[in-house]
Design an enzyme around this catalytic site. Structure first.
Site, mmCIF file in Angstrom:
data_model
loop_
_atom_site.group_PDB
_atom_site.id
_atom_site.type_symbol
_atom_site.label_atom_id
_atom_site.label_comp_id
_atom_site.label_asym_id
_atom_site.label_seq_id
_atom_site.Cartn_x
_atom_site.Cartn_y
_atom_site.Cartn_z
ATOM 1 N N ALA A 95 -21.291 21.292 -25.920
ATOM 2 C CA ALA A 95 -20.901 22.515 -26.622
ATOM 3 C C ALA A 95 -21.822 22.858 -27.784
ATOM 4 O O ALA A 95 -21.884 24.006 -28.216
ATOM 5 C CB ALA A 95 -19.468 22.374 -27.138
ATOM 6 N N LYS A 96 -22.509 21.840 -28.311
ATOM 7 C CA LYS A 96 -23.440 22.011 -29.437
ATOM 8 C C LYS A 96 -22.805 22.793 -30.593
ATOM 9 O O LYS A 96 -23.420 23.686 -31.177
ATOM 10 C CB LYS A 96 -24.734 22.676 -28.973
ATOM 11 C CG LYS A 96 -25.476 21.872 -27.905
ATOM 12 C CD LYS A 96 -26.757 22.563 -27.475
ATOM 13 C CE LYS A 96 -27.485 21.732 -26.427
ATOM 14 N NZ LYS A 96 -26.778 21.732 -25.128
ATOM 15 N N ARG A 97 -21.592 22.433 -30.946
ATOM 16 C CA ARG A 97 -20.904 23.096 -32.041
ATOM 17 C C ARG A 97 -21.472 22.636 -33.384
ATOM 18 O O ARG A 97 -21.984 21.517 -33.498
ATOM 19 C CB ARG A 97 -19.396 22.806 -31.977
ATOM 20 C CG ARG A 97 -18.686 23.351 -30.726
ATOM 21 C CD ARG A 97 -18.834 24.862 -30.631
ATOM 22 N NE ARG A 97 -17.910 25.425 -29.652
ATOM 23 C CZ ARG A 97 -18.263 25.958 -28.495
ATOM 24 N NH1 ARG A 97 -19.537 26.021 -28.155
ATOM 25 N NH2 ARG A 97 -17.361 26.470 -27.666
#
Length: 269
Positions: A95-97
């Site tokens: 998700a690379k949040r």
């Protein structure tokens, strides 16, 4: 999932393969488009065909979000199917949040509580208060972007800060975070020459390594410089496995590609 279980699976399957479930409706076999949920139908077939060869599965969340509510439903069905039928597989929400405070906590709840992933990828640019809310979850893992495989990685990640590359500062600083033992790191296979120095900073941590195959990374180089006593590697392949065929034999062909990688991994184990 406790990392001891992941290591057991690596030893049992003689594999440290992670398969990226980056499902593009324009690339999947056309006969699946007649299904009520073609994304889930594709994922289910891939998972059933490759679960004995892989130890981890990594849906790239963007491919599901791009489809709106239906995509999110497909994602939820996919993770539930994995957890119910193949609970030994380590699941990663790619998700690379990267946000702070309550926002980070809500992202963590979404992926760890609602969807019940084992791990999620997180961007560290905003510092510890964008990472520690994820680390607060017991037996869940936060995979920090450290040195990525894309060409733009050189824009910032390798630039010097206080006499050392920024990615090294990220690695060293992250070790001071609360519950840092739950950290893993993204290190691109196209940056394999950096792995020796990286292992001096984080010798025991697991590394998620994209970029082998389609992006030109070398599995041999990754293993030579990145492997530790617990293997410590999850090497990801997405397109090379998923789209080996556009015919009705797509799952079988995907399994053949996964077997090729797993067979190479066996040699290094």
């Amino acid at each position: 999932m406790e990392l001891t279980r992941l290591v057991e699976q690596i030893r049992k399957k003689k594999s440290f393969l992670c398969i990226g479930l980056d499902v593009d409706l324009e690339k999947i076999p056309t006969h699946l488009l007649k299904d009520d949920d073609p994304v889930f139908a594709f994922n289910k077939a891939i998972i059933d065909a490759t679960n004995h060869l892989a130890v981890a599965l990594k849906p790239n969340i963007a491919f599901y979000e791009a489809l709106g509510i239906k995509g999110w439903e497909s994602l939820k069905k996919t993770i539930e199917y994995i957890n119910e039928n193949y609970p030994e597989l380590f699941t990663i929400a790619d998700a690379k949040r990267g946000d702070i405070g309550n926002t980070a906590s809500m992202y963590a709840k979404a992926f760890f509580e609602d969807l019940n992933f084992d791990a999620v990828t997180v961007a560290p640019y905003m510092g510890k208060d964008s990472v520690e809310p994820f680390l607060a979850f017991k037996e869940k893992h936060t995979i920090l972007l450290a040195l990525t495989s894309n060409p733009g990685a050189f824009d910032f990640q390798t630039k010097e800060l206080e006499g050392k590359p920024l990615y090294q500062n990220v690695l060293e600083t992250s070790k001071t975070y609360v519950n840092s033992e739950n950290l893993m790191y993204v290190i691109g296979a196209t940056k394999a020459e950096y792995l020796k120095d990286i292992r001096e900073i984080i010798p025991e941590s697991f590394l998620l390594v994209p970029g082998v195959g389609a992006q030109g990374g070398s599995l041999e180089e990754v293993c030579k410089y990145g492997m530790n006593d617990n293997v410590g590697l999850l090497v990801n392949s997405s397109r090379g496995i998923l789209y080996a065929s556009k015919g009705e034999d797509f799952a079988q062909k995907a399994a053949e590609k996964a077997f090729e990688l797993q067979s190479q991994m066996t040699k290094f184990l």
